[in-house]
Scaffold this motif. Structure first.
Motif, PDB file in Angstrom:
ATOM      1  N   SER A 100       0.842  -1.199   0.000  1.00  0.00           N
ATOM      2  CA  SER A 100       0.000   0.000   0.000  1.00  0.00           C
ATOM      3  C   SER A 100       0.879   1.252   0.000  1.00  0.00           C
ATOM      4  CB  SER A 100      -0.903   0.015   1.232  1.00  0.00           C
ATOM      5  OG  SER A 100      -0.114   0.187   2.400  1.00  0.00           O
ATOM      6  N   ARG A 101       0.234   2.374  -0.261  1.00  0.00           N
ATOM      7  CA  ARG A 101       0.932   3.666  -0.198  1.00  0.00           C
ATOM      8  C   ARG A 101       1.367   3.942   1.237  1.00  0.00           C
ATOM      9  NH1 ARG A 101       2.653   8.442  -0.009  1.00  0.00           N
ATOM     10  NH2 ARG A 101       2.681   9.865  -1.759  1.00  0.00           N
ATOM     11  N   ASN A 102       0.558   3.520   2.233  1.00  0.00           N
ATOM     12  CA  ASN A 102       0.936   3.701   3.639  1.00  0.00           C
ATOM     13  C   ASN A 102       2.208   2.937   3.976  1.00  0.00           C
ATOM     14  OD1 ASN A 102      -1.194   5.406   4.166  1.00  0.00           O
ATOM     15  ND2 ASN A 102      -2.502   3.805   5.009  1.00  0.00           N
ATOM     16  N   GLU A 103       2.345   1.721   3.446  1.00  0.00           N
ATOM     17  CA  GLU A 103       3.564   0.940   3.663  1.00  0.00           C
ATOM     18  C   GLU A 103       4.768   1.652   3.035  1.00  0.00           C
ATOM     19  OE1 GLU A 103       5.347  -3.502   2.697  1.00  0.00           O
ATOM     20  OE2 GLU A 103       3.197  -3.189   2.502  1.00  0.00           O
ATOM     21  N   LEU A 104       4.545   2.241   1.878  1.00  0.00           N
ATOM     22  CA  LEU A 104       5.600   3.014   1.212  1.00  0.00           C
ATOM     23  C   LEU A 104       6.028   4.196   2.087  1.00  0.00           C
ATOM     24  CD1 LEU A 104       7.090   2.953  -1.553  1.00  0.00           C
ATOM     25  CD2 LEU A 104       5.363   4.541  -2.377  1.00  0.00           C
TER      26      LEU A 104
ATOM     27  N   ALA B   6       2.428   8.284  -9.581  1.00  0.00           N
ATOM     28  CA  ALA B   6       2.111   8.251 -11.004  1.00  0.00           C
ATOM     29  C   ALA B   6       0.843   7.417 -11.179  1.00  0.00           C
ATOM     30  CB  ALA B   6       3.274   7.623 -11.778  1.00  0.00           C
ATOM     31  N   PRO B   7       0.204   7.478 -12.333  1.00  0.00           N
ATOM     32  CA  PRO B   7      -1.014   6.693 -12.536  1.00  0.00           C
ATOM     33  C   PRO B   7      -0.814   5.184 -12.334  1.00  0.00           C
ATOM     34  CG  PRO B   7      -0.775   8.317 -14.282  1.00  0.00           C
ATOM     35  CD  PRO B   7       0.493   8.344 -13.484  1.00  0.00           C
ATOM     36  N   TYR B   8       0.385   4.677 -12.610  1.00  0.00           N
ATOM     37  CA  TYR B   8       0.652   3.236 -12.496  1.00  0.00           C
ATOM     38  C   TYR B   8       1.133   2.824 -11.104  1.00  0.00           C
ATOM     39  CZ  TYR B   8       5.267   5.142 -13.480  1.00  0.00           C
ATOM     40  OH  TYR B   8       6.411   5.893 -13.455  1.00  0.00           O
ATOM     41  N   GLY B   9       1.306   3.783 -10.187  1.00  0.00           N
ATOM     42  CA  GLY B   9       1.716   3.464  -8.828  1.00  0.00           C
ATOM     43  C   GLY B   9       2.630   4.525  -8.248  1.00  0.00           C
ATOM     44  N   SER B  10       3.157   4.242  -7.059  1.00  0.00           N
ATOM     45  CA  SER B  10       4.016   5.190  -6.351  1.00  0.00           C
ATOM     46  C   SER B  10       5.348   4.535  -6.067  1.00  0.00           C
ATOM     47  CB  SER B  10       3.361   5.605  -5.030  1.00  0.00           C
ATOM     48  OG  SER B  10       2.102   6.195  -5.274  1.00  0.00           O
ATOM     49  N   GLY B  11       6.421   5.283  -6.271  1.00  0.00           N
ATOM     50  CA  GLY B  11       7.758   4.745  -6.075  1.00  0.00           C
ATOM     51  C   GLY B  11       8.610   5.616  -5.175  1.00  0.00           C
ATOM     52  N   LEU B  12       9.569   4.967  -4.538  1.00  0.00           N
ATOM     53  CA  LEU B  12      10.534   5.618  -3.654  1.00  0.00           C
ATOM     54  C   LEU B  12      11.909   5.082  -4.034  1.00  0.00           C
ATOM     55  CD1 LEU B  12      11.400   7.236  -1.136  1.00  0.00           C
ATOM     56  CD2 LEU B  12      10.713   5.254   0.243  1.00  0.00           C
ATOM     57  N   SER B  13      12.705   5.895  -4.706  1.00  0.00           N
ATOM     58  CA  SER B  13      14.014   5.479  -5.206  1.00  0.00           C
ATOM     59  C   SER B  13      15.119   5.846  -4.232  1.00  0.00           C
ATOM     60  CB  SER B  13      14.299   6.144  -6.559  1.00  0.00           C
ATOM     61  OG  SER B  13      13.328   5.746  -7.509  1.00  0.00           O
TER      62      SER B  13
ATOM     63  N   GLU C 209      14.445   0.484  -5.232  1.00  0.00           N
ATOM     64  CA  GLU C 209      13.171   1.190  -5.180  1.00  0.00           C
ATOM     65  C   GLU C 209      12.181   0.398  -4.338  1.00  0.00           C
ATOM     66  OE1 GLU C 209      10.303   2.832  -8.654  1.00  0.00           O
ATOM     67  OE2 GLU C 209      10.522   0.660  -8.626  1.00  0.00           O
ATOM     68  N   PHE C 210      11.355   1.107  -3.599  1.00  0.00           N
ATOM     69  CA  PHE C 210      10.147   0.545  -3.018  1.00  0.00           C
ATOM     70  C   PHE C 210       9.007   1.034  -3.898  1.00  0.00           C
ATOM     71  CE2 PHE C 210      12.717   0.741   0.965  1.00  0.00           C
ATOM     72  CZ  PHE C 210      12.771  -0.620   1.204  1.00  0.00           C
ATOM     73  N   PHE C 211       8.057   0.152  -4.216  1.00  0.00           N
ATOM     74  CA  PHE C 211       6.982   0.494  -5.152  1.00  0.00           C
ATOM     75  C   PHE C 211       5.644  -0.023  -4.628  1.00  0.00           C
ATOM     76  CE2 PHE C 211       4.205  -0.381  -8.747  1.00  0.00           C
ATOM     77  CZ  PHE C 211       4.256   0.815  -9.433  1.00  0.00           C
ATOM     78  N   ALA C 212       4.606   0.792  -4.760  1.00  0.00           N
ATOM     79  CA  ALA C 212       3.246   0.387  -4.405  1.00  0.00           C
ATOM     80  C   ALA C 212       2.342   0.626  -5.605  1.00  0.00           C
ATOM     81  CB  ALA C 212       2.742   1.180  -3.199  1.00  0.00           C
ATOM     82  N   ALA C 213       1.657  -0.413  -6.032  1.00  0.00           N
ATOM     83  CA  ALA C 213       0.687  -0.275  -7.119  1.00  0.00           C
ATOM     84  C   ALA C 213      -0.468   0.581  -6.645  1.00  0.00           C
ATOM     85  CB  ALA C 213       0.190  -1.660  -7.549  1.00  0.00           C
ATOM     86  N   PRO C 214      -1.219   1.194  -7.571  1.00  0.00           N
ATOM     87  CA  PRO C 214      -2.360   2.007  -7.154  1.00  0.00           C
ATOM     88  C   PRO C 214      -3.392   1.163  -6.408  1.00  0.00           C
ATOM     89  CG  PRO C 214      -2.121   2.021  -9.556  1.00  0.00           C
ATOM     90  CD  PRO C 214      -1.074   1.117  -9.000  1.00  0.00           C
ATOM     91  N   GLU C 215      -3.997   1.760  -5.406  1.00  0.00           N
ATOM     92  CA  GLU C 215      -5.013   1.048  -4.634  1.00  0.00           C
ATOM     93  C   GLU C 215      -6.363   1.256  -5.300  1.00  0.00           C
ATOM     94  OE1 GLU C 215      -4.662   1.658  -0.374  1.00  0.00           O
ATOM     95  OE2 GLU C 215      -2.579   2.249  -0.696  1.00  0.00           O
ATOM     96  N   ASN C 216      -7.163   0.218  -5.328  1.00  0.00           N
ATOM     97  CA  ASN C 216      -8.485   0.323  -5.969  1.00  0.00           C
ATOM     98  C   ASN C 216      -9.488   0.937  -5.044  1.00  0.00           C
ATOM     99  OD1 ASN C 216      -7.459  -0.857  -8.242  1.00  0.00           O
ATOM    100  ND2 ASN C 216      -8.019  -2.929  -7.584  1.00  0.00           N
TER     101      ASN C 216
END
Length: 132
Positions: free
Chosen positions: A84-88, A108-115, A125-132
């Protein structure tokens, strides 16, 4: 063959396992499952949730002034998926606590990243896909 097999492990070349081992150990929060001189290289390996492995390899003759560059042919980056974005956000806090420079969270539309980068400049990178 019907299904492509899952990724088993990623091994990153580092200049010194003595330098990188404690950094990765702090990041992963666990002890390595392998820490050995495998001649002609030295390697340290951690088990990841889901069954994958992450290793660091020290090869003799690696130039001491060398560093990773994703613009060269080969690996671009290694990504760890968050649920999730919270985990990120929590991982951003951990990196900050460790003093690890990072690019902040990019949405971004495809998810959130932390490089961020390891001590040798390997791109992670840590990455979270978009949440529905």
């Amino acid at each position: 063959m019907s299904d492509f097999p899952p990724l088993g492990h990623v091994a990153l070349t580092v200049k010194s396992c003595d330098v990188s081992r404690p950094w990765y150990q702090a990041l992963l929060g666990t002890q390595p499952v392998i820490d050995e001189d495998a001649g002609p290289w030295y390697h340290v390996v951690w088990a990841l949730p889901g069954g994958g492995l992450l290793g660091i390899h020290e090869h003799p003759g690696t130039p001491s002034d060398d560093s990773f560059d994703e613009r060269r042919v080969g690996l671009d980056h290694v990504s760890f998926h968050c649920g999730s974005r919270n985990e990120l956000d929590a991982w951003k806090g951990k990196l900050d606590e460790m003093g690890v420079r990072n690019g902040g969270i990019t949405d971004a539309p495809y998810g959130s990243g932390l490089s961020f980068r390891d001590p040798d400049g390997n791109a992670l990178e840590f990455f979270a896909a978009p949440e529905n």
